[in-house]
Design a protein around this motif. Structure first.
Motif, short mmCIF file in Angstrom:
data_model
loop_
_atom_site.label_atom_id
_atom_site.label_comp_id
_atom_site.label_asym_id
_atom_site.label_seq_id
_atom_site.Cartn_x
_atom_site.Cartn_y
_atom_site.Cartn_z
N ALA A 222 0.83 -1.20 0.00
CA ALA A 222 0.00 0.00 0.00
C ALA A 222 0.87 1.25 0.00
O ALA A 222 0.60 2.22 -0.73
N TYR A 223 1.92 1.25 0.81
CA TYR A 223 2.84 2.39 0.86
C TYR A 223 3.47 2.63 -0.51
O TYR A 223 3.59 3.77 -0.97
N SER A 224 3.86 1.57 -1.17
CA SER A 224 4.50 1.69 -2.49
C SER A 224 3.54 2.31 -3.49
O SER A 224 3.95 3.14 -4.32
N ARG A 225 2.28 1.92 -3.42
CA ARG A 225 1.29 2.47 -4.34
C ARG A 225 1.09 3.96 -4.10
O ARG A 225 1.04 4.75 -5.05
N VAL A 226 1.00 4.36 -2.85
CA VAL A 226 0.81 5.78 -2.53
C VAL A 226 2.05 6.59 -2.91
O VAL A 226 1.95 7.69 -3.48
N LEU A 227 3.24 6.05 -2.63
CA LEU A 227 4.48 6.73 -2.98
C LEU A 227 4.58 6.91 -4.50
O LEU A 227 5.00 7.96 -4.98
N ALA A 228 4.20 5.88 -5.25
CA ALA A 228 4.23 5.97 -6.71
C ALA A 228 3.28 7.07 -7.19
O ALA A 228 3.60 7.85 -8.09
N ARG A 229 2.11 7.13 -6.58
CA ARG A 229 1.12 8.14 -6.97
C ARG A 229 1.63 9.55 -6.68
O ARG A 229 1.50 10.46 -7.50
N SER A 237 10.45 5.69 -10.22
CA SER A 237 9.65 4.48 -10.39
C SER A 237 9.62 3.71 -9.08
O SER A 237 10.67 3.45 -8.49
N VAL A 238 8.42 3.35 -8.62
CA VAL A 238 8.26 2.61 -7.36
C VAL A 238 7.41 1.37 -7.62
O VAL A 238 6.25 1.48 -8.02
N ASN A 276 10.49 1.98 -20.81
CA ASN A 276 9.70 0.78 -20.49
C ASN A 276 9.33 0.68 -19.01
O ASN A 276 8.71 -0.29 -18.59
N LEU A 277 9.74 1.67 -18.22
CA LEU A 277 9.50 1.59 -16.79
C LEU A 277 8.03 1.77 -16.43
O LEU A 277 7.31 2.52 -17.07
N THR A 278 7.63 1.06 -15.41
CA THR A 278 6.30 1.22 -14.83
C THR A 278 6.45 1.80 -13.43
O THR A 278 7.56 1.94 -12.92
N SER A 279 5.34 2.11 -12.80
CA SER A 279 5.37 2.54 -11.40
C SER A 279 4.03 2.19 -10.78
O SER A 279 2.99 2.21 -11.45
N GLY A 280 4.08 1.84 -9.49
CA GLY A 280 2.85 1.44 -8.82
C GLY A 280 2.38 0.06 -9.18
O GLY A 280 1.20 -0.26 -9.09
N LYS A 281 3.32 -0.81 -9.58
CA LYS A 281 2.97 -2.17 -9.99
C LYS A 281 3.47 -3.20 -8.96
O LYS A 281 4.38 -2.95 -8.19
N ILE A 291 4.02 -12.67 -13.40
CA ILE A 291 2.72 -12.03 -13.39
C ILE A 291 2.90 -10.59 -12.96
O ILE A 291 3.74 -10.30 -12.11
N ILE A 292 2.14 -9.69 -13.53
CA ILE A 292 2.19 -8.31 -13.13
C ILE A 292 0.78 -7.84 -12.84
O ILE A 292 -0.17 -8.24 -13.53
N SER A 293 0.63 -7.03 -11.83
CA SER A 293 -0.68 -6.46 -11.55
C SER A 293 -0.51 -5.10 -10.92
O SER A 293 0.60 -4.70 -10.56
N LYS A 294 -1.58 -4.37 -10.79
CA LYS A 294 -1.55 -3.14 -10.03
C LYS A 294 -1.39 -3.47 -8.57
O LYS A 294 -1.87 -4.48 -8.09
#
Length: 295
Positions: A222-229, A237-238, A276-281, A291-294
């Motif tokens: 959850a922290y990673s998702r908020v930090l990414a946002r 990228s987080v 190609n970087l993502t964040s919040g994944k 597997i990758i997800s949100k």
């Protein structure tokens, strides 16, 4: 919901953006996945700071790496569960390196044996696995380089921290909220600890298996998702990564793959080209598939 993507090859991308001046910090790295990650990043030509809370074990790990020819590795004793230790490390890093490119928050503890559903030392587990990663990340944020490439934070997590492990719909709804705050995450963790102390945690719908470890990783996700946002568009990228059932001391040597195999995927994720970087994944590594997800 998770969805399948093509396997992440352990081979690094051909469009190499990094050099020996690219600096990575890996916590909890004197053995297991952390040590394997350090070794893999050194093989790929980065400079790596290996940290561990035990000075003797950490020094021995670096000596082993230097004996096989790696020179761009440094050790610093760091206990992520101890705020003064974090402050000392960050001051040392700022003085010796100044700029950070990659942080792999790997340090973690678990007091549960495989198949043991009891709660043991939950405060220590959460203080290390969640607050340790959070406090270190926040202390290092000002040192991330964002001028040329994209800085990267990868938090080593677990599918045990997936929200579908929560049987309490109210708590799950809070953590799923797109406007989730840091304060709400901390409040959720404190609620769990209070209910452990009162003996009501099972009745309140917390994860049934490895509950303290699961909640610590749930909070980290959850922290990673908020930090990414909060850092969207800021060249940071987080992401989180679950290495799967890996043969380490934490699993009693059991598992479907080795620490080196898990480390190859970690290196792949943190060295993806900027485009190609993502964040919040949330990446999950299982045997022979990824597997990758949100988050």
């Amino acid at each position: 919901m998770d969805h399948l993507i093509s396997p992440l090859s352990p081979t690094p991308p051909s469009n190499r953006w990094w050099s020996e001046k690219t600096t990575a910090v890996v916590t909890g790295a004197n053995k297991g996945i952390g040590f394997a990650v350090v070794k893999r990043l050194l093989e790929l030509g980065l400079t790596v700071v290996l940290t561990a809370r035990n000075e003797e074990n950490g020094s021995h790990a670096v000596d082993c790496l230097r004996r096989i020819g790696f020179r761009n590795v440094r050790f610093f004793c760091l206990d992520v569960s101890d705020p003064p230790s974090i402050a000392t490390f960050v001051s040392w890093f700022r003085l010796n390196f100044g700029v950070l490119d990659i942080l792999v928050n790997n340090a973690a503890v678990s007091f549960n044996e495989v198949g043991d559903n009891s709660i043991k030392k939950p405060e220590t587990t959460i203080k290390t696995n969640y607050y340790g990663a959070k406090l270190l990340t926040e202390a290092l944020l000002p040192l991330f380089s964002r001028s040329v490439s994209v800085s990267r934070i990868l938090n080593i997590s677990s599918r045990l921290g997936a929200l579908n492990k929560l049987r309490n719909p109210s708590i799950r709804q809070t953590l799923e909220d797109e406007s989730l705050t840091y304060e709400q995450i901390d409040a959720t963790v404190n609620l769990f600890l209070d209910e452990v102390k009162s003996g009501n945690w099972e009745k309140q719908g917390w994860p049934e298996n490895w509950a303290d470890y699961a909640v610590s990783k749930m909070a980290l996700n959850a922290y990673s998702r908020v930090l990414a946002r909060h850092n969207d568009g800021k060249k940071l990228s987080v992401n989180c990564f679950c290495p799967g059932f890996t043969r380490t001391s934490m699993t009693g040597g059991q598992g479907t793959h080795t620490a080196d195999e898990a480390a190859a995927t970690v290196a792949k994720l943190v060295l993806l080209p900027p485009e190609n970087l993502t964040s919040g994944k949330f990446y999950i590594c299982s045997h022979q598939k990824k597997i990758i997800s949100k988050l």
